[in-house]
Scaffold this motif. Structure first.
Motif, PDB file in Angstrom:
ATOM      1  N   ALA A  59       0.830  -1.203   0.000  1.00 13.10           N
ATOM      2  CA  ALA A  59       0.000   0.000   0.000  1.00 13.10           C
ATOM      3  C   ALA A  59       0.866   1.255   0.000  1.00 13.10           C
ATOM      4  O   ALA A  59       0.565   2.244  -0.673  1.00 13.10           O
ATOM      5  CB  ALA A  59      -0.936   0.004   1.208  1.00 13.10           C
ATOM      6  N   ALA A  60       1.961   1.214   0.760  1.00 18.45           N
ATOM      7  CA  ALA A  60       2.862   2.361   0.795  1.00 18.45           C
ATOM      8  C   ALA A  60       3.534   2.574  -0.561  1.00 18.45           C
ATOM      9  O   ALA A  60       3.665   3.706  -1.034  1.00 18.45           O
ATOM     10  CB  ALA A  60       3.910   2.164   1.885  1.00 18.45           C
ATOM     11  N   LEU A  61       3.944   1.474  -1.208  1.00 13.82           N
ATOM     12  CA  LEU A  61       4.588   1.589  -2.523  1.00 13.82           C
ATOM     13  C   LEU A  61       3.626   2.114  -3.580  1.00 13.82           C
ATOM     14  O   LEU A  61       4.019   2.855  -4.492  1.00 13.82           O
ATOM     15  CB  LEU A  61       5.143   0.224  -2.944  1.00 13.82           C
ATOM     16  CG  LEU A  61       6.373  -0.284  -2.185  1.00 13.82           C
ATOM     17  CD1 LEU A  61       6.687  -1.717  -2.587  1.00 13.82           C
ATOM     18  CD2 LEU A  61       7.575   0.623  -2.444  1.00 13.82           C
ATOM     19  N   ALA A  62       2.355   1.715  -3.458  1.00 17.06           N
ATOM     20  CA  ALA A  62       1.357   2.100  -4.460  1.00 17.06           C
ATOM     21  C   ALA A  62       0.679   3.418  -4.135  1.00 17.06           C
ATOM     22  O   ALA A  62      -0.205   3.862  -4.855  1.00 17.06           O
ATOM     23  CB  ALA A  62       0.294   1.004  -4.575  1.00 17.06           C
ATOM     24  N   ARG A  63       1.107   4.071  -3.076  1.00 16.60           N
ATOM     25  CA  ARG A  63       0.422   5.249  -2.558  1.00 16.60           C
ATOM     26  C   ARG A  63       0.290   6.370  -3.586  1.00 16.60           C
ATOM     27  O   ARG A  63      -0.713   7.064  -3.635  1.00 16.60           O
ATOM     28  CB  ARG A  63       1.197   5.737  -1.330  1.00 16.60           C
ATOM     29  CG  ARG A  63       0.460   6.715  -0.444  1.00 16.60           C
ATOM     30  CD  ARG A  63       1.195   6.836   0.875  1.00 16.60           C
ATOM     31  NE  ARG A  63       0.517   7.787   1.727  1.00 16.60           N
ATOM     32  CZ  ARG A  63       0.878   9.058   1.857  1.00 16.60           C
ATOM     33  NH1 ARG A  63       1.924   9.510   1.187  1.00 16.60           N
ATOM     34  NH2 ARG A  63       0.206   9.868   2.653  1.00 16.60           N
ATOM     35  N   ASN A  64       1.311   6.559  -4.407  1.00 16.17           N
ATOM     36  CA  ASN A  64       1.299   7.650  -5.375  1.00 16.17           C
ATOM     37  C   ASN A  64       0.949   7.189  -6.791  1.00 16.17           C
ATOM     38  O   ASN A  64       1.078   7.979  -7.736  1.00 16.17           O
ATOM     39  CB  ASN A  64       2.665   8.348  -5.389  1.00 16.17           C
ATOM     40  CG  ASN A  64       2.970   9.009  -4.049  1.00 16.17           C
ATOM     41  OD1 ASN A  64       2.175   9.786  -3.547  1.00 16.17           O
ATOM     42  ND2 ASN A  64       4.110   8.683  -3.473  1.00 16.17           N
ATOM     43  N   LEU A  65       0.544   5.926  -6.935  1.00 15.43           N
ATOM     44  CA  LEU A  65       0.202   5.401  -8.253  1.00 15.43           C
ATOM     45  C   LEU A  65      -1.306   5.432  -8.466  1.00 15.43           C
ATOM     46  O   LEU A  65      -2.080   5.347  -7.511  1.00 15.43           O
ATOM     47  CB  LEU A  65       0.700   3.955  -8.388  1.00 15.43           C
ATOM     48  CG  LEU A  65       2.215   3.728  -8.298  1.00 15.43           C
ATOM     49  CD1 LEU A  65       2.509   2.235  -8.341  1.00 15.43           C
ATOM     50  CD2 LEU A  65       2.926   4.454  -9.433  1.00 15.43           C
ATOM     51  N   PRO A  66      -1.752   5.514  -9.720  1.00 14.98           N
ATOM     52  CA  PRO A  66      -3.193   5.381  -9.981  1.00 14.98           C
ATOM     53  C   PRO A  66      -3.700   4.028  -9.499  1.00 14.98           C
ATOM     54  O   PRO A  66      -3.008   3.011  -9.617  1.00 14.98           O
ATOM     55  CB  PRO A  66      -3.282   5.493 -11.512  1.00 14.98           C
ATOM     56  CG  PRO A  66      -2.033   6.200 -11.928  1.00 14.98           C
ATOM     57  CD  PRO A  66      -0.979   5.774 -10.946  1.00 14.98           C
ATOM     58  N   ALA A  67      -4.895   4.029  -8.952  1.00 16.41           N
ATOM     59  CA  ALA A  67      -5.447   2.791  -8.396  1.00 16.41           C
ATOM     60  C   ALA A  67      -5.514   1.691  -9.440  1.00 16.41           C
ATOM     61  O   ALA A  67      -5.188   0.532  -9.167  1.00 16.41           O
ATOM     62  CB  ALA A  67      -6.828   3.062  -7.811  1.00 16.41           C
TER      63      ALA A  67
END
Length: 387
Positions: A59-67
């Motif tokens: 979740a932290a790694l994907a925090r700034n990525l589009p869902a």
């Protein structure tokens, strides 16, 4: 409910099939790879442990990525790990593929929970979560029993291939139906990751996470080793394992659907009614496991009660973690899978006791008892309505 919620539920169905399917495959995997049933049961623990670690980190790694990009990537990794598991002859490699699949599942579910909450009004998180979890419960009704039947008719490897195939329409559905951005992954206020992680110091959040973990541990302790109860204690044929799994799944869908309508506004009432019944149900199932006429209805009832209580508790995690908008889903996922990791480990030790195959059922009862002790009193963290 918005259409993207149901597309996310389709992917949860594929992943839920994988997470639960070992309940019907443990004996066959043990025989094929020359390990004990207890050792084969640790594959469930490996999956759950990977999700516990993977939920916050992914979740932290994907925090700034589009869902959509995050969700699609997780589904594709999940697919690849099942293809690898289907062809290996090594238990160690199979164990490793379960961990990788769990990391992908954890990342997906953490983002999906946050996405689902963002797609509905703030006071309907429970309903949205019920739709999302319906993918898991339908998996227990159709996917898991279907996998068990496929494993019986062919072998356990065919079930792994089937899960990989299920990921394809799920990936297409996400790509076609989930908006590239359901809103910014990082809120406009720019809540820093450190501030979101600091929410883990909140006593209310930690208590609700613990309760969710305990109830889910009880669920997985018995569900993982349901096949030996059906074929051993009850003396039924292997195809009855599929029947038992269908009944548990039907109960779980009933429980999460009904509870989802009350978990936003009356969570305390759901837990007050269902938790004591859940506590009584596990030892009743242990005592009556040798009587199919009692075993099968109780399996349905315990599925319904487990998911009614567990789903309500996880909804409360999302509310308690409202100050962590991109990490709340990972906290809920970690709570669920801490229980899913611990439950089978405790249950495996009980298999060697005089209780035998019914040992896990007694473990489940004890875990629910601990949860009731932790959550008792008028200040219970689940007695507060949504705010």
């Amino acid at each position: 409910m918005p259409l993207p919620l149901y597309l996310l539920a389709l992917a949860v169905f594929a992943m839920g099939t994988s997470e639960f399917m070992l309940a019907g495959l443990v004996p066959d995997i043990a025989a094929d790879l020359d390990v004990s049933v207890g050792t084969a049961g640790t594959l469930t623990t490996a999956f759950a442990a990977g999700m516990v670690v993977g939920a916050p980190s992914m979740a932290a790694l994907a925090r700034n990525l589009p869902a959509r990009a995050s969700l699609l990537g997780c589904v594709l990794v999940f697919l690849a790990s099942h293809a690898a598991g289907a062809v290996t002859s090594s238990f160690a490699v199979l164990f490793a593929t379960r961990v990788v699949a769990a990391l992908a599942n954890a990342g997906f579910l953490a983002v999906a929970l946050t996405t689902a909450a963002a797609l509905v009004p703030p006071d309907r998180k429970g309903r949205a979560l019920a739709v999302l979890l319906s993918g898991t419960t339908v998996a227990t009704i159709a996917g898991v029993p279907g996998g068990s039947l496929l494993g019986t008719l062919l072998d356990w490897r065919a079930t792994f291939w089937a899960v990989a195939a299920l990921c394809l329409p799920a990936a297409v559905g996400i790509l076609a139906g989930v908006p590239a951005r359901t809103g910014p992954r990082v809120p406009d206020a720019g809540t820093p990751l450190r501030a979101e992680l600091a929410r883990l110091g909140d006593r209310l959040l930690l208590t609700v996470m613990l309760l969710g973990a305990l109830v889910n541990a009880a669920t997985f302790a018995s569900f993982t080793f349901l096949a030996p109860v059906v074929t051993g204690t009850a003396g039924l044929g292997e195809l009855w394992v599929t029947v038992a799994l269908v009944l548990f799944g039907a109960g779980s869908l009933t429980g999460v659907t009904v509870a989802g309508r009350f978990s936003d506004r009356r969570p305390g009432a759901v837990v007050a009614v269902c938790a004591p019944a859940l506590l009584l149900g596990w030892p009743a199932l242990a005592l009556l496991a040798d009587r199919p006429a009692a075993l099968l209805p109780l399996v349905f009832a315990q599925g319904a009660l487990s998911f009614a209580v567990g789903g309500t508790l996880i909804t409360r995690v999302l509310y308690a973690a409202s100050g962590a908008p991109t990490m709340a889903g990972s906290y809920a996922t970690a709570a669920l899978n801490t229980g899913a990791a611990a439950g089978p480990l405790l249950a495996a030790t009980a298999l060697g006791t005089p209780a035998g195959a019914t040992g896990p059922l007694w473990v489940s009862g004890a875990l629910v008892g601990v949860a009731l002790l932790v959550g008792r009193g008028p200040g219970s963290p689940v007695s507060r309505p949504a705010s």
